[in-house]
Design an enzyme around this catalytic site. Structure first.
Site, PDB file in Angstrom:
ATOM      1  N   VAL A 116       0.859  -1.194   0.000  1.00  0.00           N
ATOM      2  CA  VAL A 116       0.000   0.000   0.000  1.00  0.00           C
ATOM      3  C   VAL A 116       0.894   1.243   0.000  1.00  0.00           C
ATOM      4  O   VAL A 116       1.713   1.418   0.902  1.00  0.00           O
ATOM      5  CB  VAL A 116      -0.906   0.021   1.252  1.00  0.00           C
ATOM      6  CG1 VAL A 116      -1.757   1.290   1.271  1.00  0.00           C
ATOM      7  CG2 VAL A 116      -1.774  -1.231   1.311  1.00  0.00           C
ATOM      8  N   GLY A 124      -1.554  12.530   2.949  1.00  0.00           N
ATOM      9  CA  GLY A 124      -2.261  13.438   3.859  1.00  0.00           C
ATOM     10  C   GLY A 124      -3.459  14.119   3.220  1.00  0.00           C
ATOM     11  O   GLY A 124      -3.976  15.102   3.743  1.00  0.00           O
ATOM     12  N   GLY A 126      -6.160  12.181   2.044  1.00  0.00           N
ATOM     13  CA  GLY A 126      -7.279  11.240   2.076  1.00  0.00           C
ATOM     14  C   GLY A 126      -7.191  10.126   1.048  1.00  0.00           C
ATOM     15  O   GLY A 126      -8.053   9.247   1.002  1.00  0.00           O
ATOM     16  N   LEU A 127      -6.133  10.144   0.220  1.00  0.00           N
ATOM     17  CA  LEU A 127      -6.087   9.140  -0.858  1.00  0.00           C
ATOM     18  C   LEU A 127      -5.779   7.734  -0.356  1.00  0.00           C
ATOM     19  O   LEU A 127      -6.279   6.753  -0.903  1.00  0.00           O
ATOM     20  CB  LEU A 127      -5.062   9.565  -1.926  1.00  0.00           C
ATOM     21  CG  LEU A 127      -5.431  10.795  -2.745  1.00  0.00           C
ATOM     22  CD1 LEU A 127      -4.322  11.119  -3.734  1.00  0.00           C
ATOM     23  CD2 LEU A 127      -6.740  10.573  -3.496  1.00  0.00           C
ATOM     24  N   GLY A 128      -4.949   7.644   0.691  1.00  0.00           N
ATOM     25  CA  GLY A 128      -4.640   6.319   1.245  1.00  0.00           C
ATOM     26  C   GLY A 128      -5.904   5.647   1.761  1.00  0.00           C
ATOM     27  O   GLY A 128      -6.139   4.451   1.546  1.00  0.00           O
ATOM     28  N   LYS A 129      -6.724   6.464   2.405  1.00  0.00           N
ATOM     29  CA  LYS A 129      -7.989   5.956   2.940  1.00  0.00           C
ATOM     30  C   LYS A 129      -8.914   5.500   1.804  1.00  0.00           C
ATOM     31  O   LYS A 129      -9.515   4.436   1.857  1.00  0.00           O
ATOM     32  CB  LYS A 129      -8.631   7.105   3.722  1.00  0.00           C
ATOM     33  CG  LYS A 129      -9.787   6.786   4.585  1.00  0.00           C
ATOM     34  CD  LYS A 129     -10.080   8.038   5.426  1.00  0.00           C
ATOM     35  CE  LYS A 129     -11.261   7.860   6.320  1.00  0.00           C
ATOM     36  NZ  LYS A 129     -11.417   9.011   7.226  1.00  0.00           N
ATOM     37  N   TYR A 159      -4.227   1.849   9.674  1.00  0.00           N
ATOM     38  CA  TYR A 159      -5.102   0.711   9.358  1.00  0.00           C
ATOM     39  C   TYR A 159      -6.177   0.518  10.430  1.00  0.00           C
ATOM     40  O   TYR A 159      -7.310   0.154  10.122  1.00  0.00           O
ATOM     41  CB  TYR A 159      -4.272  -0.570   9.203  1.00  0.00           C
ATOM     42  CG  TYR A 159      -3.375  -0.559   7.996  1.00  0.00           C
ATOM     43  CD1 TYR A 159      -3.904  -0.430   6.715  1.00  0.00           C
ATOM     44  CD2 TYR A 159      -1.996  -0.673   8.118  1.00  0.00           C
ATOM     45  CE1 TYR A 159      -3.082  -0.416   5.589  1.00  0.00           C
ATOM     46  CE2 TYR A 159      -1.165  -0.661   7.004  1.00  0.00           C
ATOM     47  CZ  TYR A 159      -1.716  -0.535   5.744  1.00  0.00           C
ATOM     48  OH  TYR A 159      -0.907  -0.513   4.644  1.00  0.00           O
TER      49      TYR A 159
HETATM   50  C1  LIG Z   1       0.405   5.020   4.854  1.00  0.00           C
HETATM   51  C2  LIG Z   1      -0.070   5.791   3.638  1.00  0.00           C
HETATM   52  C3  LIG Z   1      -0.543   4.814   2.552  1.00  0.00           C
HETATM   53  C4  LIG Z   1      -1.245   6.698   4.045  1.00  0.00           C
HETATM   54  O1  LIG Z   1      -1.707   7.371   2.898  1.00  0.00           O
HETATM   55  P1  LIG Z   1      -2.230   8.874   2.988  1.00  0.00           P
HETATM   56  O2  LIG Z   1      -2.855   9.218   1.693  1.00  0.00           O
HETATM   57  O3  LIG Z   1      -1.150   9.766   3.465  1.00  0.00           O
HETATM   58  O4  LIG Z   1      -3.326   8.754   4.141  1.00  0.00           O
HETATM   59  P2  LIG Z   1      -4.685   9.578   4.237  1.00  0.00           P
HETATM   60  O5  LIG Z   1      -4.420  11.015   3.893  1.00  0.00           O
HETATM   61  O6  LIG Z   1      -5.742   8.879   3.478  1.00  0.00           O
HETATM   62  O7  LIG Z   1      -4.997   9.467   5.770  1.00  0.00           O
HETATM   63  C5  LIG Z   1      -6.161   8.839   6.255  1.00  0.00           C
HETATM   64  C6  LIG Z   1      -6.128   8.926   7.760  1.00  0.00           C
HETATM   65  O8  LIG Z   1      -5.023   8.184   8.255  1.00  0.00           O
HETATM   66  C7  LIG Z   1      -4.161   9.028   9.013  1.00  0.00           C
HETATM   67  N1  LIG Z   1      -2.794   8.637   8.680  1.00  0.00           N
HETATM   68  C8  LIG Z   1      -2.123   8.842   7.539  1.00  0.00           C
HETATM   69  N2  LIG Z   1      -0.890   8.320   7.608  1.00  0.00           N
HETATM   70  C9  LIG Z   1      -0.788   7.778   8.841  1.00  0.00           C
HETATM   71  C10 LIG Z   1       0.244   7.090   9.529  1.00  0.00           C
HETATM   72  N3  LIG Z   1       1.425   6.855   8.969  1.00  0.00           N
HETATM   73  N4  LIG Z   1      -0.010   6.677  10.786  1.00  0.00           N
HETATM   74  C11 LIG Z   1      -1.201   6.913  11.358  1.00  0.00           C
HETATM   75  N5  LIG Z   1      -2.232   7.555  10.770  1.00  0.00           N
HETATM   76  C12 LIG Z   1      -2.009   7.973   9.519  1.00  0.00           C
HETATM   77  C13 LIG Z   1      -4.482  10.436   8.567  1.00  0.00           C
HETATM   78  O9  LIG Z   1      -4.184  11.381   9.564  1.00  0.00           O
HETATM   79  C14 LIG Z   1      -5.950  10.350   8.279  1.00  0.00           C
HETATM   80  O10 LIG Z   1      -6.669  10.445   9.486  1.00  0.00           O
HETATM   81  P3  LIG Z   1      -8.136  11.122   9.517  1.00  0.00           P
HETATM   82  O11 LIG Z   1      -9.018  10.254   8.652  1.00  0.00           O
HETATM   83  O12 LIG Z   1      -8.495  11.064  10.962  1.00  0.00           O
HETATM   84  O13 LIG Z   1      -7.961  12.505   8.963  1.00  0.00           O
HETATM   85  C15 LIG Z   1       1.046   6.711   3.073  1.00  0.00           C
HETATM   86  O14 LIG Z   1       1.472   7.572   4.110  1.00  0.00           O
HETATM   87  C16 LIG Z   1       2.232   5.972   2.511  1.00  0.00           C
HETATM   88  O15 LIG Z   1       2.246   5.607   1.346  1.00  0.00           O
HETATM   89  N6  LIG Z   1       3.267   5.761   3.337  1.00  0.00           N
HETATM   90  C17 LIG Z   1       4.528   5.149   2.865  1.00  0.00           C
HETATM   91  C18 LIG Z   1       4.344   3.692   2.518  1.00  0.00           C
HETATM   92  C19 LIG Z   1       3.839   2.884   3.693  1.00  0.00           C
HETATM   93  O16 LIG Z   1       4.314   3.014   4.811  1.00  0.00           O
HETATM   94  N7  LIG Z   1       2.856   2.012   3.402  1.00  0.00           N
HETATM   95  C20 LIG Z   1       2.282   1.126   4.386  1.00  0.00           C
HETATM   96  C21 LIG Z   1       3.080  -0.151   4.439  1.00  0.00           C
HETATM   97  S1  LIG Z   1       2.360  -1.308   5.614  1.00  0.00           S
END
Ligand SMILES: CC(C)(COP(=O)(O)OP(=O)(O)OC[C@H]1O[C@@H](n2cnc3c(N)ncnc32)[C@H](O)[C@@H]1OP(=O)(O)O)[C@@H](O)C(=O)NCCC(=O)NCCS
Length: 179
Positions: A116, A124, A126-129, A159
């Site tokens: 992922v 940050g 909302g796309l990960g969600k 997660y």
């Molecule tokens: C983890 C990842 C996929 C999140 O994607 P993102 O687009 O930044 O996340 P979002 O903006 O959709 O965040 C959704 C929610 O999760 C929270 N969130 C985002 N990253 C987070 C993290 N690392 N730890 C905890 N919470 C997190 C956000 O604050 C947000 O909370 P909210 O709904 O209360 O506002 C992204 O940071 C990423 O690609 N990281 C590097 C690769 C990685 O570590 N992948 C996971 C491997 S197991």
């Protein structure tokens, strides 16, 4: 649909989120309109087609600091995955991959989510969600009820907030590695 509207209403960027509750394969469907990044506005598209540009995927994984894997093996892993989801935007005539996730499955009972990733320029927002929830929607459409993943320590709460629980009923994930 109401469930998803309620689920996402806390995040204003997701108001334009076009949740697609279909199990048919998606190809270049607009997912989020006018997403702002670095002063520019782009439309984010989703596809579940597997004809992914492996070099672009490698660049995306590089951008978050993941260890490189042989592209031949990555291709095989994608080919053998049950589902992949790519997020991208289009600029002029090329597509830029900015999000990826995939799931392996027995296609009946279990699926496991892997790799992922959202590009740092798009984190940050909302796309990960969205990516994760679309993945779950697709797997649920296939009637798969147990969805698992292995969370890096720094993303456990990411997660958890999406409904994933650690150690349900005390069950532990266990690993075997070659010594
Ligand atoms: C983890 C990842 C996929 C999140 O994607 P993102 O687009 O930044 O996340 P979002 O903006 O959709 O965040 C959704 C929610 O999760 C929270 N969130 C985002 N990253 C987070 C993290 N690392 N730890 C905890 N919470 C997190 C956000 O604050 C947000 O909370 P909210 O709904 O209360 O506002 C992204 O940071 C990423 O690609 N990281 C590097 C690769 C990685 O570590 N992948 C996971 C491997 S197991």
């Amino acid at each position: 649909m109401d469930f998803w509207k309620k689920f996402f209403k806390a995040n204003p960027i997701l108001e334009s989120y076009n949740n697609i509750d279909t199990k048919s394969s998606l190809e270049d469907v607009v997912l989020v309109k006018h997403l702002e990044t670095k002063g520019k506005f782009v439309d984010i598209y989703i596809t579940t087609k597997k004809n992914i540009n492996l070099y672009e995927l490698e660049q995306l994984c590089d951008a978050v600091g993941w260890v490189r894997r042989p592209l031949k093996k990555v291709k095989l892993a994608i080919d053998h995955s049950f589902l992949i989801i790519c997020l991208f935007y289009k600029k002029d005539r090329y597509k830029k991959l900015i999000g990826f996730a995939r799931a392996t499955s027995d296609a009946v009972f279990h699926a496991t989510i892997w790799d992922v990733v959202i590009h740092p320029d798009f984190q940050g927002k909302g796309l990960g969600k969205i990516l994760m929830n679309q993945l779950v929607v697709e797997l649920r459409c296939a009637d798969i009820s147990t969805i698992t993943l292995f969370a890096d320590p720094h993303v456990v709460s990411f997660y958890h907030n999406l409904g994933f629980i650690a150690d349900p009923d005390g069950v532990k994930g266990m690993f075997w590695y070659p010594r």
